[in-house]
Write an enzyme that holds these catalytic residues in place. Structure first.
Site, PDB file in Angstrom:
ATOM      1  N   ASP A 157       7.205   9.415  -4.954  1.00  7.14           N
ATOM      2  CA  ASP A 157       6.871   8.957  -3.609  1.00  7.14           C
ATOM      3  C   ASP A 157       5.851   9.977  -3.150  1.00  7.14           C
ATOM      4  OD1 ASP A 157       6.723   8.844  -0.771  1.00  7.14           O
ATOM      5  OD2 ASP A 157       8.529   7.616  -0.804  1.00  7.14           O
ATOM      6  N   HIS A 158       4.566   9.613  -3.151  1.00  6.19           N
ATOM      7  CA  HIS A 158       3.559  10.667  -2.992  1.00  6.19           C
ATOM      8  C   HIS A 158       3.628  11.347  -1.625  1.00  6.19           C
ATOM      9  CE1 HIS A 158       1.031   7.716  -0.897  1.00  6.19           C
ATOM     10  NE2 HIS A 158       0.278   8.710  -0.513  1.00  6.19           N
ATOM     11  N   HIS A 220       8.031   5.674   1.837  1.00  9.63           N
ATOM     12  CA  HIS A 220       7.449   6.802   2.571  1.00  9.63           C
ATOM     13  C   HIS A 220       8.139   7.081   3.920  1.00  9.63           C
ATOM     14  CE1 HIS A 220       4.522   6.340  -0.502  1.00  9.63           C
ATOM     15  NE2 HIS A 220       3.735   5.469   0.099  1.00  9.63           N
ATOM     16  N   LYS A 313      -6.633   6.150  11.460  1.00 12.31           N
ATOM     17  CA  LYS A 313      -5.713   6.618  10.429  1.00 12.31           C
ATOM     18  C   LYS A 313      -4.907   7.766  11.017  1.00 12.31           C
ATOM     19  CE  LYS A 313      -4.260   7.987   6.208  1.00 12.31           C
ATOM     20  NZ  LYS A 313      -3.506   7.194   5.247  1.00 12.31           N
TER      21      LYS A 313
HETATM   22  C1  BG6 Z   1       0.495   3.937  -0.632  1.00 13.97           C
HETATM   23  C2  BG6 Z   1       0.437   2.504  -0.195  1.00 13.97           C
HETATM   24  O1  BG6 Z   1       1.742   4.233  -1.197  1.00 13.97           O
HETATM   25  O2  BG6 Z   1       0.267   4.765   0.501  1.00 13.97           O
HETATM   26  C3  BG6 Z   1      -0.891   2.195   0.473  1.00 13.97           C
HETATM   27  O3  BG6 Z   1       0.626   1.661  -1.317  1.00 13.97           O
HETATM   28  C4  BG6 Z   1      -1.172   3.161   1.585  1.00 13.97           C
HETATM   29  O4  BG6 Z   1      -0.914   0.861   0.966  1.00 13.97           O
HETATM   30  C5  BG6 Z   1      -0.997   4.590   1.100  1.00 13.97           C
HETATM   31  O5  BG6 Z   1      -2.495   2.951   2.028  1.00 13.97           O
HETATM   32  C6  BG6 Z   1      -1.101   5.587   2.245  1.00 13.97           C
HETATM   33  O6  BG6 Z   1      -1.076   6.865   1.721  1.00 13.97           O
HETATM   34  P1  BG6 Z   1      -1.966   8.029   2.296  1.00 13.97           P
HETATM   35  O7  BG6 Z   1      -1.627   9.215   1.466  1.00 13.97           O
HETATM   36  O8  BG6 Z   1      -3.380   7.596   2.171  1.00 13.97           O
HETATM   37  O9  BG6 Z   1      -1.556   8.168   3.734  1.00 13.97           O
END
Ligand code: BG6
Length: 454
Positions: A157-158, A220, A313
């Site tokens: 889960d990044h 997330h 964002k």
């Molecule tokens: C990903 C989703 O896991 O996370 C994307 O699949 C999303 O849809 C992205 O845009 C958002 O991650 P970050 O790190 O750009 O905030």
């Protein structure tokens, strides 16, 4: 550990590999990290897709990088893979599934079978979404556990690789001043927002079959919620930390169909169906209110929201404290703003505490909101990308920032009743691109006298 490590990236020519994994690996190599990474095999069908990556790549990266033509459905491909593995005795093998989710099962079964012939230490890294609902997640866990031990599995889960998210843990458990107020007695509510300006460019196929609830909330946002709400672990160590996160997920109140219609907003931006090329009722925005039924959090609402094509964002977790008690609410007729502790995950990396003050007049003057800020970049210097942190942890064998099998299932337990309820009602509200989402998302929080913090 200094054992040589070899990466096999399945989906090695895909978007994730090109946009996130290779830049992260290159950045680490430049910093002199990954000394024991001896080879990266990019498994994929079309080498041409790597041209741009390779044209820009550093010589050190190019030296260890190799494209291998590979088709997941083709036996000959596995034979080639098996031959490659047979030359790597004694090395640790890391298989990274950077694949579309519908290919996970097939990849796990085929790799699992192939690896039976080898004794190399191995790890399997799997990207999200982990399943598309509770039953498919259980099935995937079952398959994984058939071929790999839990110690060998790294579910990504990044968001857990993001430094401000990790700092929620540090904020709470290395600063004792917060513990006394971190509960229902002092906290009015929590907000977690992941707002995105981008739409679904280039990912329509994936996104349309998934939607915002599965793409962002199941993983997330619930991970951030777990860090905010967990109890202190008995020791600061992988399994104890994961145990506490699982307890939070298990204490989240499951929503009845009536609660879903009152507490969950689903919406789609206006131009979405046109972008997809057909009428779709996939949600690109979700807002919801959850409760945790335990001693610490009883009756404290957790508001979550995420959406695409919004005004900006911004990824934030905000802890909103209670109002000052009755008699003090009126300083010359104005109520002091509620204190807020904000963890800004994007675009900045910041912790912020709002504190009220008065200008040099009288004690009864109207309090003004000020803030104390901790900019993590300024304090810590350069912050690694989420994928750099996670790749480093995979190699060193630290699973703390990865999601355990039971944890994934506990998160699906919360999301499943919402999916079930949505099966019944296909209607979807729309919102204008470039706004903060649909009217009902405001109504959800404002009906209780609260407001979203952007
Ligand atoms: C990903 C989703 O896991 O996370 C994307 O699949 C999303 O849809 C992205 O845009 C958002 O991650 P970050 O790190 O750009 O905030």
């Amino acid at each position: 550990m200094d054992r040589p490590v070899v990466f096999f990236i399945l989906g090695g020519t895909g978007d994730l590999a090109r946009r996130k994994l290779y830049p992260a690996i290159q950045s680490m190599l430049r910093k002199g990290k990954l000394k024991n990474l001896s080879k990266i095999f990019a498994l994929g069908r079309k080498r041409e897709k790597l041209e741009e990556t390779l044209a820009k790549a550093d010589p050190v990266f190019k030296r260890i990088f190799e494209f291998v033509e590979f088709d997941l459905t083709d036996r000959k491909s596995y034979k080639r893979l098996s031959e490659a593995v047979s030359t790597l005795s004694g090395k640790e093998l890391i298989f990274y599934l950077a694949l579309p989710p519908q290919l996970f099962e097939q990849a796990v079964v085929n790799l699992g079978a192939l690896l039976r012939d080898f004794t190399n230490p191995r790890k399997l890294v799997i990207e999200k979404p982990f399943g598309l609902d509770l039953s498919s997640a259980k099935k995937l866990n079952f398959l994984l556990e058939k071929y790999f031990s839990e110690e060998e599995i790294y579910r990504i889960d990044h968001f857990l690789g993001k430094v401000p998210v990790q700092n929620i843990f540090a904020l709470r458990f290395s600063n004792y001043i917060f513990e006394g107020v971190w509960n229902k007695n002092f906290i009015d509510h929590i907000q977690i927002s992941a707002l995105e300006e981008e739409g679904v460019e280039g990912r329509v196929g994936y996104y349309d079959s998934v939607g915002a609830l599965r793409d962002m909330v199941q993983n997330h946002l619930l991970q951030i919620l777990s860090f905010i709400a967990m109890e202190p672990p008995s020791v600061v160590e992988t399994e104890s930390i994961r145990d506490e996160k699982v307890k939070v997920l298990k204490s989240l109140r499951k929503l009845s169909p009536e609660e879903v219609s009152r507490q969950v907003v689903k919406a789609q931006y206006e131009g979405y169906s046109q972008e997809v090329g057909r009428v779709s009722n996939t949600e690109t925005f979700v807002a919801l209110k959850l409760y945790i039924d335990n001693f610490r959090w009883q009756d404290v609402p957790f508001y979550l929201r995420t959406g695409k094509r919004l005004k900006e964002k911004k990824t934030l977790a905000v802890v909103v404290f209670k109002k000052v008690p009755g008699n003090f609410r009126s300083f010359l007729g104005c109520a002091p703003p509620q204190n807020m502790l904000t963890v800004e995950i994007a675009p900045g990396n910041r912790l912020k505490l709002s504190i009220n003050m008065i200008s040099p007049q009288k004690l009864e003057a109207c309090p003004l909101e000020g803030s104390m800020e901790l900019d993590l970049v300024r304090e810590l210097g350069e912050i690694p990308s989420a994928y750099e942190t996670l790749i480093e942890d995979i190699i060193s064998g630290d699973r703390t920032l990865f999601v355990r099998g039971d944890e994934v299932e506990a998160a699906w337990e919360i999301v499943q009743p919402i999916l079930d309820s949505w099966e019944e009602t296909k209607d979807i509200e729309t919102y204008k691109e470039g706004t903060y989402g649909p009217e009902s998302a405001f109504e959800l929080i404002e009906r209780n006298g609260r407001r979203w913090v952007n």
